[in-house]
Design a protein around this motif. Structure first.
Motif, PDB file in Angstrom:
ATOM      1  N   PHE A  41     -17.510   5.294  -1.845  1.00 27.25           N
ATOM      2  CA  PHE A  41     -16.596   5.317  -0.468  1.00 27.25           C
ATOM      3  C   PHE A  41     -17.604   6.093   0.844  1.00 27.25           C
ATOM      4  N   LEU A  75     -19.861   3.012   1.621  1.00 30.47           N
ATOM      5  CA  LEU A  75     -18.813   2.085   2.663  1.00 30.47           C
ATOM      6  C   LEU A  75     -18.464   2.479   3.745  1.00 30.47           C
ATOM      7  N   SER A 135      -6.113   0.042  -8.651  1.00 33.72           N
ATOM      8  CA  SER A 135      -7.276   0.319  -7.893  1.00 33.72           C
ATOM      9  C   SER A 135      -8.240  -0.593  -7.922  1.00 33.72           C
ATOM     10  N   LEU A 136      -8.684  -0.806  -9.267  1.00 36.52           N
ATOM     11  CA  LEU A 136      -9.552  -1.769  -9.712  1.00 36.52           C
ATOM     12  C   LEU A 136      -9.121  -3.323  -9.135  1.00 36.52           C
ATOM     13  N   ASN A 138      -7.180  -3.900  -6.574  1.00 37.04           N
ATOM     14  CA  ASN A 138      -7.402  -4.176  -5.224  1.00 37.04           C
ATOM     15  C   ASN A 138      -8.729  -4.139  -4.549  1.00 37.04           C
ATOM     16  N   SER A 139      -9.595  -3.269  -5.234  1.00 36.05           N
ATOM     17  CA  SER A 139     -11.140  -3.291  -5.034  1.00 36.05           C
ATOM     18  C   SER A 139     -11.681  -4.692  -5.225  1.00 36.05           C
ATOM     19  N   GLY A 163     -10.548  -6.896  -2.509  1.00 31.20           N
ATOM     20  CA  GLY A 163     -11.462  -6.794  -1.323  1.00 31.20           C
ATOM     21  C   GLY A 163     -12.664  -7.141  -1.347  1.00 31.20           C
ATOM     22  N   ILE A 164     -13.435  -7.025  -2.502  1.00 31.89           N
ATOM     23  CA  ILE A 164     -14.933  -7.324  -2.619  1.00 31.89           C
ATOM     24  C   ILE A 164     -15.034  -8.859  -2.572  1.00 31.89           C
ATOM     25  N   ALA A 222     -12.870  -4.392   3.094  1.00 25.97           N
ATOM     26  CA  ALA A 222     -12.358  -3.209   2.829  1.00 25.97           C
ATOM     27  C   ALA A 222     -11.098  -2.916   3.361  1.00 25.97           C
ATOM     28  N   GLY A 253      -8.434  -4.895   0.883  1.00 31.60           N
ATOM     29  CA  GLY A 253      -8.265  -4.090  -0.217  1.00 31.60           C
ATOM     30  C   GLY A 253      -7.328  -2.779   0.032  1.00 31.60           C
ATOM     31  N   LEU A 254      -7.655  -2.128   1.107  1.00 29.01           N
ATOM     32  CA  LEU A 254      -6.609  -1.008   1.328  1.00 29.01           C
ATOM     33  C   LEU A 254      -5.286  -1.420   1.507  1.00 29.01           C
TER      34      LEU A 254
END
Length: 385
Positions: A87, A90, A241-242, A244-245, A248-249, A268, A271-272
């Motif tokens: 983070f 990022l 969390s994985l 959503n990450s 985003g990626i 980003a 994903g948030l």
């Protein structure tokens, strides 16, 4: 004289009715007091809730490392640093595009106003041309009145006032974000310290509470229950969390492949916002539509970023998340929307982001403790029930 037993029953019924009404009124007052306490204590409670969620995520890993003789203090610090490093990287990468977009907000407000004025001018020209064609080039008294109408000057004044208002609102947004940044950083630092203390010193407190406090009757069942709740919550938090990450990626990579500027920033953000069901997806879609219009102009290709995200979001929400989480995320959509509104009113934007993880955690706790089955059924209510 004998007393009438019916009079005693009536008196008992009145007393019981008063007691029930008093209890209900007291429950309403306690509920309102709790809501307003959450509202006014948001600067304290939001970092605390965030810290508890992260501590639940890292606690199982710390416990496993403790079984191989790694001290909790060392493992907690190392794992938290490993969690913070991506983070931090990022944030460093996104600082430049964020600053650039912050500076562009007032300019974009003016551009939007100019586009609106251009569109209104086009409609006015078409209207005047139609009037001229209808009269075959002759100027009527009505047109003369329109040309000499003193309200035209007032319309121009109103348009300039609107432009100034939009520019001022954009500057106010930037100023509010800059003034709130130090408070946010202080809360973030406090959250990291609280996470460390929860992971390191939290388990001993739980052990003392379970072993020594008389309120816990079945100590063995309490230990198993706390362990199962912690495992279920940490699994959910890690999984969502994985997911959503990953969304985003993949979104950032797809946007970069099609030449969208600042693709990492939008990935980003997507994903948030994906932590907020329904509302987050709609917000991301609107933001990417705006980004497309800013970069490509008012053309069909401006919808490309939003179309890319829409396709990826459908795959994630309809295939990936149901396959991975199963019934864990089985929550009635109306309950989610009402919960989002309530959390947003109490804790603002951060409350909206934390709302669904908190709701799912409450659902998992109720399910593991096997209490309030009617509330659990209400949360999971579907048409096929």
């Amino acid at each position: 004289m004998k007393e009438n037993p019916l009079l005693h029953r009536r008196d008992d019924f009145k007393v019981k009715t008063r007691d029930i009404r008093a209890v209900r009124l007291l429950s309403v007052l306690v509920g309102l007091a709790t809501l307003y306490t959450f509202y006014y204590a948001q600067t304290l409670l939001v970092p605390a809730v965030f810290s508890v969620l992260v501590a639940l995520l890292l606690s199982p890993l710390v416990s496993r490392l403790e079984t191989v003789h790694v001290p909790r203090t060392i493992s907690s610090i190392v794992l938290l640093m490993l969690l913070v490093m991506p983070f931090s990287f990022l944030g460093a990468e996104l600082s430049e595009p964020i600053q650039r977009w912050m500076k562009l907000i007032p300019q974009l407000s003016l551009q939007v106003t100019e586009h609106i004025n251009e569109i209104s001018d086009v409609f006015e020209e078409v209207e005047h041309k139609s009037l001229e064609d209808a009269d075959k080039g002759s100027k009527t008294a009505l047109e003369t009145l329109i040309e000499n109408d003193p309200r035209d000057q007032s319309n121009l004044t109103q348009q300039s006032a609107v432009e100034q208002k939009l520019k001022q609102s954009g500057v106010e947004v930037v100023a509010s974000l800059l003034t709130g940044a130090p408070i946010f950083l202080a809360q973030l630092l406090g959250s990291f310290i609280l996470i460390l203390f929860l992971i390191i010193f939290g388990p001993p407190l739980f052990k003392v509470f379970i072993n020594d406090f008389p309120i816990v009757k079945n100590k063995h069942r309490a230990k198993l229950l706390i362990k199962s709740i912690q495992h279920a919550l940490s699994k959910y938090i890690a999984t969502i969390s994985l997911i959503n990450s990953g969304l985003g990626i993949v979104t950032a990579m797809a946007l970069a492949a099609f030449g969208v500027r600042d693709a990492l920033l939008w990935g980003a953000l997507v994903g948030l916002l994906n932590f907020v069901p329904y509302v987050g997806s709609v917000t991301s879609l609107a933001i990417l539509c705006f980004v497309g219009f800013v970069q490509f102009g008012i053309t069909a290709i401006a919808f490309l970023p939003s179309c890319i995200f829409l396709l990826l979001n459908i795959i994630e929400s309809q295939i990936v998340t149901p396959a991975v989480l199963g019934n864990t995320m089985r929550v009635n959509p109306l309950i989610i929307i009402v919960w989002l509104l309530l959390s947003g009113w109490i804790w603002g934007v951060l409350g909206v982001l934390l709302a669904v993880p908190i709701l799912v955690c409450i659902k998992l706790v109720i399910e593991q403790m096997e209490v309030f089955p009617h509330w659990l059924k209400l949360i999971e209510a579907k048409d096929d029930d």
